[in-house]
Design an enzyme around this catalytic site. Structure first.
Site, PDB file in Angstrom:
ATOM      1  CE  LYS A   1      -3.937  -2.253   2.231  1.00 15.37           C
ATOM      2  NZ  LYS A   1      -5.013  -2.126   3.252  1.00 15.37           N
TER       3      LYS A   1
ATOM      4  CE1 TYR B   1      -9.362  -2.584   0.228  1.00 12.16           C
ATOM      5  CE2 TYR B   1      -8.424  -0.843  -1.130  1.00 12.16           C
ATOM      6  CZ  TYR B   1      -8.270  -1.919  -0.274  1.00 12.16           C
ATOM      7  OH  TYR B   1      -7.009  -2.333   0.090  1.00 12.16           O
TER       8      TYR B   1
ATOM      9  CG  PHE C   1     -13.161   1.938   7.084  1.00 14.24           C
ATOM     10  CD1 PHE C   1     -12.697   1.350   5.915  1.00 14.24           C
ATOM     11  CD2 PHE C   1     -13.814   1.125   8.006  1.00 14.24           C
ATOM     12  CE1 PHE C   1     -12.879   0.001   5.651  1.00 14.24           C
ATOM     13  CE2 PHE C   1     -14.004  -0.234   7.758  1.00 14.24           C
ATOM     14  CZ  PHE C   1     -13.532  -0.793   6.577  1.00 14.24           C
TER      15      PHE C   1
ATOM     16  CB  THR D   1      -7.385  -5.447   9.808  1.00 11.05           C
ATOM     17  OG1 THR D   1      -7.937  -6.603   9.174  1.00 11.05           O
ATOM     18  CG2 THR D   1      -7.684  -4.210   8.980  1.00 11.05           C
TER      19      THR D   1
ATOM     20  CG  ASN E   1      -3.705  -2.279   6.717  1.00 15.52           C
ATOM     21  OD1 ASN E   1      -3.559  -1.956   5.546  1.00 15.52           O
ATOM     22  ND2 ASN E   1      -4.739  -2.984   7.152  1.00 15.52           N
TER      23      ASN E   1
ATOM     24  CG  HIS F   1      -5.343  -6.279  -0.413  1.00 13.72           C
ATOM     25  ND1 HIS F   1      -6.564  -6.122   0.199  1.00 13.72           N
ATOM     26  CD2 HIS F   1      -5.508  -7.253  -1.356  1.00 13.72           C
ATOM     27  CE1 HIS F   1      -7.439  -6.963  -0.363  1.00 13.72           C
ATOM     28  NE2 HIS F   1      -6.817  -7.658  -1.308  1.00 13.72           N
TER      29      HIS F   1
ATOM     30  CD  GLU G   1      -8.989  -8.886  -3.683  1.00 11.49           C
ATOM     31  OE1 GLU G   1      -9.913  -8.602  -2.896  1.00 11.49           O
ATOM     32  OE2 GLU G   1      -7.897  -9.354  -3.294  1.00 11.49           O
TER      33      GLU G   1
HETATM   34  P1  GDP Z   1      -8.088  -6.652   5.590  1.00  3.05           P
HETATM   35  O1  GDP Z   1      -8.749  -7.801   4.861  1.00  3.05           O
HETATM   36  O2  GDP Z   1      -7.262  -7.109   6.777  1.00  3.05           O
HETATM   37  O3  GDP Z   1      -7.306  -5.747   4.666  1.00  3.05           O
HETATM   38  O4  GDP Z   1      -9.254  -5.775   6.232  1.00  3.05           O
HETATM   39  P2  GDP Z   1     -10.692  -5.342   5.682  1.00  3.05           P
HETATM   40  O5  GDP Z   1     -11.039  -6.080   4.414  1.00  3.05           O
HETATM   41  O6  GDP Z   1     -11.647  -5.431   6.821  1.00  3.05           O
HETATM   42  O7  GDP Z   1     -10.519  -3.793   5.342  1.00  3.05           O
HETATM   43  C1  GDP Z   1      -9.920  -3.357   4.154  1.00  3.05           C
HETATM   44  C2  GDP Z   1      -8.979  -2.223   4.478  1.00  3.05           C
HETATM   45  O8  GDP Z   1      -9.735  -1.127   4.978  1.00  3.05           O
HETATM   46  C3  GDP Z   1      -7.957  -2.518   5.593  1.00  3.05           C
HETATM   47  O9  GDP Z   1      -6.830  -3.228   5.150  1.00  3.05           O
HETATM   48  C4  GDP Z   1      -7.608  -1.123   6.054  1.00  3.05           C
HETATM   49  O10 GDP Z   1      -6.699  -0.469   5.137  1.00  3.05           O
HETATM   50  C5  GDP Z   1      -8.978  -0.424   5.965  1.00  3.05           C
HETATM   51  N1  GDP Z   1      -9.706  -0.501   7.251  1.00  3.05           N
HETATM   52  C6  GDP Z   1     -10.284  -1.615   7.802  1.00  3.05           C
HETATM   53  N2  GDP Z   1     -10.884  -1.321   8.959  1.00  3.05           N
HETATM   54  C7  GDP Z   1     -10.693   0.007   9.154  1.00  3.05           C
HETATM   55  C8  GDP Z   1     -11.098   0.917  10.185  1.00  3.05           C
HETATM   56  O11 GDP Z   1     -11.753   0.531  11.162  1.00  3.05           O
HETATM   57  N3  GDP Z   1     -10.715   2.224  10.026  1.00  3.05           N
HETATM   58  C9  GDP Z   1      -9.987   2.657   8.936  1.00  3.05           C
HETATM   59  N4  GDP Z   1      -9.656   3.957   8.859  1.00  3.05           N
HETATM   60  N5  GDP Z   1      -9.592   1.826   7.961  1.00  3.05           N
HETATM   61  C10 GDP Z   1      -9.948   0.519   8.063  1.00  3.05           C
END
Ligand code: GDP
Length: 139
Positions: free
Chosen positions: A11, A51, A59, A93, A114, A117, A128
């Site tokens: 990222k 996304y 978010f 995450t 973070n 991905h 993807e």
């Molecule tokens: P992942 O599968 O671990 O990447 O997590 P998710 O699919 O739930 O979320 C996608 C991406 O959205 C994450 O990798 C973070 O970059 C972002 N994200 C997820 N949860 C949060 C949150 O609670 N707050 C914010 N600001 N970003 C989030």
């Protein structure tokens, strides 16, 4: 459905911090073969599409802005049990909850920025990977 491929992005936060080399090194040292690789960037439209599944989440807008804020590295990785093993390698995450030694533990800045991905299912890995790569770009 293939079970030996996953999709990853390094990222914008990790690219800007100069972690591309270290993250790719960690990925290959953990047994993943890179079968497609691209240094590119996402427009806001493309990030929104990628996304879209999160479009109702609070978010989402910030996530789209963040993911289009700078270059990224996209890759398709191959290994037995790729999706599950890669999710283990990247960690939770929220980097404050990621296990020691995971990529997010080592390189992530926040729950949003973070570092990487990782696809969450074989089906999404396929979708993807195809979002970024044509058949001619996979080796
Ligand atoms: P992942 O599968 O671990 O990447 O997590 P998710 O699919 O739930 O979320 C996608 C991406 O959205 C994450 O990798 C973070 O970059 C972002 N994200 C997820 N949860 C949060 C949150 O609670 N707050 C914010 N600001 N970003 C989030």
């Amino acid at each position: 459905m293939e079970t030996n491929k996953t999709f990853t992005m390094i990222k914008p936060d990790a690219v800007a911090a100069g972690h591309i080399g270290a993250i790719l090194d960690k990925i290959t040292k953990n047994g993943f073969k890179i079968i497609a690789l691209k240094y590119t960037s996402l427009s806001t439209d493309k990030a929104g599409q990628f996304y879209a599944v999160h479009s109702e989440r609070p978010f989402y807008k910030n996530l789209v802005a963040f993911m289009s804020s700078g270059p990224i590295v996209a890759a398709i990785l191959e290994k037995d049990n790729a999706v599950e093993d890669f999710r283990k390698l990247i960690g939770a995450t929220d980097p404050s909850k990621a296990d020691m030694g995971t990529i997010r533990n080592l390189f992530a800045k926040s729950i949003e920025a973070n570092a990487v991905h990782g696809s969450d299912s074989d089906e999404n890995a396929q979708i993807e990977g195809s979002f970024f790569f044509s058949a001619f770009e996979k080796f």
